[in-house]
Design a protein around this motif. Structure first.
Motif, PDB file in Angstrom:
ATOM      1  N   ALA A  75      -5.348 -22.650 -14.479  1.00 41.16           N
ATOM      2  CA  ALA A  75      -5.717 -23.254 -15.754  1.00 41.16           C
ATOM      3  C   ALA A  75      -6.542 -24.529 -15.556  1.00 41.16           C
ATOM      4  CB  ALA A  75      -4.464 -23.557 -16.568  1.00 41.16           C
ATOM      5  N   MET A  76      -6.132 -25.371 -14.617  1.00 45.48           N
ATOM      6  CA  MET A  76      -6.869 -26.617 -14.383  1.00 45.48           C
ATOM      7  C   MET A  76      -8.273 -26.330 -13.873  1.00 45.48           C
ATOM      8  SD  MET A  76      -5.164 -29.402 -15.158  1.00 45.48           S
ATOM      9  CE  MET A  76      -5.652 -30.760 -14.109  1.00 45.48           C
ATOM     10  N   VAL A  77      -8.390 -25.345 -12.996  1.00 45.91           N
ATOM     11  CA  VAL A  77      -9.712 -24.956 -12.514  1.00 45.91           C
ATOM     12  C   VAL A  77     -10.551 -24.412 -13.670  1.00 45.91           C
ATOM     13  CG1 VAL A  77     -10.964 -23.344 -11.026  1.00 45.91           C
ATOM     14  CG2 VAL A  77      -8.934 -24.496 -10.167  1.00 45.91           C
ATOM     15  N   GLY A  78      -9.922 -23.669 -14.562  1.00 42.46           N
ATOM     16  CA  GLY A  78     -10.636 -23.142 -15.718  1.00 42.46           C
ATOM     17  C   GLY A  78     -11.161 -24.245 -16.623  1.00 42.46           C
ATOM     18  N   ILE A  79     -10.346 -25.275 -16.844  1.00 39.52           N
ATOM     19  CA  ILE A  79     -10.775 -26.410 -17.668  1.00 39.52           C
ATOM     20  C   ILE A  79     -11.944 -27.135 -17.002  1.00 39.52           C
ATOM     21  CG2 ILE A  79     -10.087 -28.667 -18.597  1.00 39.52           C
ATOM     22  CD1 ILE A  79      -7.235 -27.509 -18.847  1.00 39.52           C
ATOM     23  N   PHE A  80     -11.801 -27.396 -15.689  1.00 37.06           N
ATOM     24  CA  PHE A  80     -12.873 -28.082 -14.963  1.00 37.06           C
ATOM     25  C   PHE A  80     -14.150 -27.251 -14.958  1.00 37.06           C
ATOM     26  CE2 PHE A  80     -15.275 -28.351 -11.008  1.00 37.06           C
ATOM     27  CZ  PHE A  80     -15.687 -29.661 -11.039  1.00 37.06           C
ATOM     28  N   THR A  81     -14.013 -25.958 -14.663  1.00 37.86           N
ATOM     29  CA  THR A  81     -15.186 -25.085 -14.575  1.00 37.86           C
ATOM     30  C   THR A  81     -15.912 -25.007 -15.905  1.00 37.86           C
ATOM     31  OG1 THR A  81     -14.084 -23.772 -12.859  1.00 37.86           O
ATOM     32  CG2 THR A  81     -15.975 -22.778 -13.949  1.00 37.86           C
ATOM     33  N   ALA A  82     -15.174 -24.976 -17.001  1.00 39.82           N
ATOM     34  CA  ALA A  82     -15.801 -24.937 -18.322  1.00 39.82           C
ATOM     35  C   ALA A  82     -16.644 -26.184 -18.548  1.00 39.82           C
ATOM     36  CB  ALA A  82     -14.732 -24.812 -19.408  1.00 39.82           C
ATOM     37  N   GLY A  83     -16.080 -27.354 -18.217  1.00 42.63           N
ATOM     38  CA  GLY A  83     -16.828 -28.595 -18.381  1.00 42.63           C
ATOM     39  C   GLY A  83     -17.998 -28.696 -17.426  1.00 42.63           C
ATOM     40  N   TYR A  84     -17.780 -28.330 -16.178  1.00 40.55           N
ATOM     41  CA  TYR A  84     -18.839 -28.408 -15.168  1.00 40.55           C
ATOM     42  C   TYR A  84     -19.997 -27.483 -15.525  1.00 40.55           C
ATOM     43  CZ  TYR A  84     -21.191 -28.060 -10.634  1.00 40.55           C
ATOM     44  OH  TYR A  84     -22.124 -28.072  -9.615  1.00 40.55           O
ATOM     45  N   GLY A  85     -19.684 -26.269 -15.988  1.00 39.12           N
ATOM     46  CA  GLY A  85     -20.734 -25.326 -16.342  1.00 39.12           C
ATOM     47  C   GLY A  85     -21.592 -25.837 -17.485  1.00 39.12           C
ATOM     48  N   GLN A 199      -1.050 -34.180 -19.808  1.00 39.13           N
ATOM     49  CA  GLN A 199      -1.700 -34.161 -18.494  1.00 39.13           C
ATOM     50  C   GLN A 199      -3.094 -33.559 -18.577  1.00 39.13           C
ATOM     51  OE1 GLN A 199       1.741 -32.184 -16.473  1.00 39.13           O
ATOM     52  NE2 GLN A 199       1.544 -33.834 -14.993  1.00 39.13           N
ATOM     53  N   TYR A 200      -3.245 -32.511 -19.387  1.00 39.15           N
ATOM     54  CA  TYR A 200      -4.581 -31.941 -19.581  1.00 39.15           C
ATOM     55  C   TYR A 200      -5.513 -32.962 -20.221  1.00 39.15           C
ATOM     56  CZ  TYR A 200      -2.969 -27.137 -18.607  1.00 39.15           C
ATOM     57  OH  TYR A 200      -2.488 -25.990 -18.012  1.00 39.15           O
ATOM     58  N   SER A 201      -5.017 -33.657 -21.237  1.00 42.67           N
ATOM     59  CA  SER A 201      -5.842 -34.643 -21.938  1.00 42.67           C
ATOM     60  C   SER A 201      -6.269 -35.778 -21.005  1.00 42.67           C
ATOM     61  CB  SER A 201      -5.075 -35.214 -23.138  1.00 42.67           C
ATOM     62  OG  SER A 201      -4.791 -34.205 -24.093  1.00 42.67           O
ATOM     63  N   ALA A 202      -5.336 -36.242 -20.167  1.00 37.60           N
ATOM     64  CA  ALA A 202      -5.657 -37.313 -19.223  1.00 37.60           C
ATOM     65  C   ALA A 202      -6.715 -36.858 -18.228  1.00 37.60           C
ATOM     66  CB  ALA A 202      -4.390 -37.752 -18.487  1.00 37.60           C
ATOM     67  N   PHE A 203      -6.592 -35.632 -17.748  1.00 34.07           N
ATOM     68  CA  PHE A 203      -7.579 -35.097 -16.802  1.00 34.07           C
ATOM     69  C   PHE A 203      -8.958 -34.986 -17.449  1.00 34.07           C
ATOM     70  CE2 PHE A 203      -9.765 -31.122 -15.543  1.00 34.07           C
ATOM     71  CZ  PHE A 203     -10.240 -31.550 -14.304  1.00 34.07           C
ATOM     72  N   ILE A 204      -8.999 -34.508 -18.691  1.00 36.05           N
ATOM     73  CA  ILE A 204     -10.280 -34.355 -19.390  1.00 36.05           C
ATOM     74  C   ILE A 204     -10.953 -35.711 -19.599  1.00 36.05           C
ATOM     75  CG2 ILE A 204     -11.307 -33.693 -21.606  1.00 36.05           C
ATOM     76  CD1 ILE A 204      -9.192 -31.439 -21.726  1.00 36.05           C
ATOM     77  N   GLU A 205     -10.174 -36.716 -19.942  1.00 35.83           N
ATOM     78  CA  GLU A 205     -10.736 -38.066 -20.110  1.00 35.83           C
ATOM     79  C   GLU A 205     -11.331 -38.571 -18.797  1.00 35.83           C
ATOM     80  OE1 GLU A 205     -11.141 -39.734 -22.850  1.00 35.83           O
ATOM     81  OE2 GLU A 205     -10.069 -38.351 -24.153  1.00 35.83           O
ATOM     82  N   LYS A 206     -10.645 -38.314 -17.694  1.00 36.10           N
ATOM     83  CA  LYS A 206     -11.157 -38.740 -16.380  1.00 36.10           C
ATOM     84  C   LYS A 206     -12.443 -37.996 -16.028  1.00 36.10           C
ATOM     85  CE  LYS A 206      -6.613 -39.993 -14.518  1.00 36.10           C
ATOM     86  NZ  LYS A 206      -5.555 -39.650 -13.534  1.00 36.10           N
ATOM     87  N   MET A 207     -12.467 -36.687 -16.316  1.00 42.08           N
ATOM     88  CA  MET A 207     -13.665 -35.920 -16.034  1.00 42.08           C
ATOM     89  C   MET A 207     -14.830 -36.382 -16.898  1.00 42.08           C
ATOM     90  SD  MET A 207     -13.581 -33.894 -13.528  1.00 42.08           S
ATOM     91  CE  MET A 207     -15.256 -33.443 -13.923  1.00 42.08           C
ATOM     92  N   PHE A 208     -14.560 -36.797 -18.115  1.00 36.95           N
ATOM     93  CA  PHE A 208     -15.612 -37.298 -18.999  1.00 36.95           C
ATOM     94  C   PHE A 208     -16.251 -38.546 -18.384  1.00 36.95           C
ATOM     95  CE2 PHE A 208     -16.732 -39.539 -23.135  1.00 36.95           C
ATOM     96  CZ  PHE A 208     -17.906 -38.820 -23.301  1.00 36.95           C
ATOM     97  N   VAL A 209     -15.409 -39.400 -17.805  1.00 39.16           N
ATOM     98  CA  VAL A 209     -15.923 -40.596 -17.127  1.00 39.16           C
ATOM     99  C   VAL A 209     -16.781 -40.204 -15.931  1.00 39.16           C
ATOM    100  CG1 VAL A 209     -15.271 -42.653 -15.822  1.00 39.16           C
ATOM    101  CG2 VAL A 209     -14.011 -42.050 -17.888  1.00 39.16           C
ATOM    102  N   VAL A 210     -16.319 -39.225 -15.158  1.00 41.95           N
ATOM    103  CA  VAL A 210     -17.081 -38.757 -13.993  1.00 41.95           C
ATOM    104  C   VAL A 210     -18.437 -38.209 -14.426  1.00 41.95           C
ATOM    105  CG1 VAL A 210     -17.143 -37.043 -12.131  1.00 41.95           C
ATOM    106  CG2 VAL A 210     -15.017 -38.271 -12.619  1.00 41.95           C
TER     107      VAL A 210
END
Length: 215
Positions: A75-85, A199-210
């Motif tokens: 699931a975490m990889v799916g969230i990251f991959t969606a944003g990265y794509g 935890q998902y929300s915190a990860f998404i916020e961090k990825m947004f910063v990245v």
């Protein structure tokens, strides 16, 4: 205790309506335990997925570095991959608009995952809330049936009344047996789903910063 007034004999000799109520509650209890055990395993796997992913995640890495170090699917990889794509969809520039689109898509993907984790919990809540009332219906019906039967008895005594009341009260016991585990499990599972959502929300916020740091 005499076998003639054992709990099993009371269930067997109970009124058909009371027996039906007990049967319904037994099925509801089995179904609730099926949901509890399956959902518990899913949440344990989800928590392990988050832990494994976060071991490889760092806000000091670029999106490309994170992409190259994905160790597995989940699931975490799916969230990251969606944003990265979405972030890398435009080959001309990686600008603020790309970051915001990636942020929204990651949130949508995370919400879909939370919906999957939530599925079935509403049924568990329904069982927790309705079982005592179903059991109470069986008890009221059984007591009513028992007192109606007294009309044909010339002399009433505790020995005559007790078995009918006892079999009626078993229906309430069945209701509580189904409701109590379902209530405890629902509150616990919904709390765990909420923790995972955070935890998902915190990860998404961090990825947004990245994403925003990229030129």
């Amino acid at each position: 205790m005499d076998d003639s007034i054992s709990i099993l004999s009371l269930i067997i000799e109970a009124d058909l309506v009371v027996q039906s109520v007990m049967g319904v509650l037994a099925v509801m209890s089995i179904y609730s335990w099926t949901i509890i055990l399956s959902k518990k395993k899913i949440l344990i796997d989800t928590k392990d997925d988050i832990k494994k992913f976060l071991k490889h995640f760092s806000t000091n890495k670029t999106p490309d570095e994170l992409k190259s170090q994905l160790p597995y699917s989940g699931a975490m990889v799916g969230i990251f991959t969606a944003g990265y794509g979405e972030f890398t969809r435009s080959t001309t520039s990686k600008n603020q608009a790309n970051s915001e689109r990636a942020y929204r898509l990651m949130n949508t993907t995370a919400n879909d995952e939370i919906d999957r984790l939530d599925s079935g919990l509403s049924v568990l809540a329904m069982i927790a809330s309705s079982s005592p009332y179903i059991g109470l219906f069986g008890t009221v019906w059984g007591i009513m049936h028992s007192f109606i039967g007294l009309a044909s008895v010339k002399q009433a005594s505790i020995a005559v009344v007790a078995p009918g009341i006892a079999e009626a009260l078993i229906a309430t016991a069945f209701g509580l047996f189904a409701a109590i585990p379902a209530t405890i499990a629902y509150n616990r599972l919904i709390s765990q789903v909420g923790e995972i959502d955070n935890q998902y929300s915190a990860f998404i916020e961090k990825m947004f910063v990245v994403f925003q740091r990229q030129k």
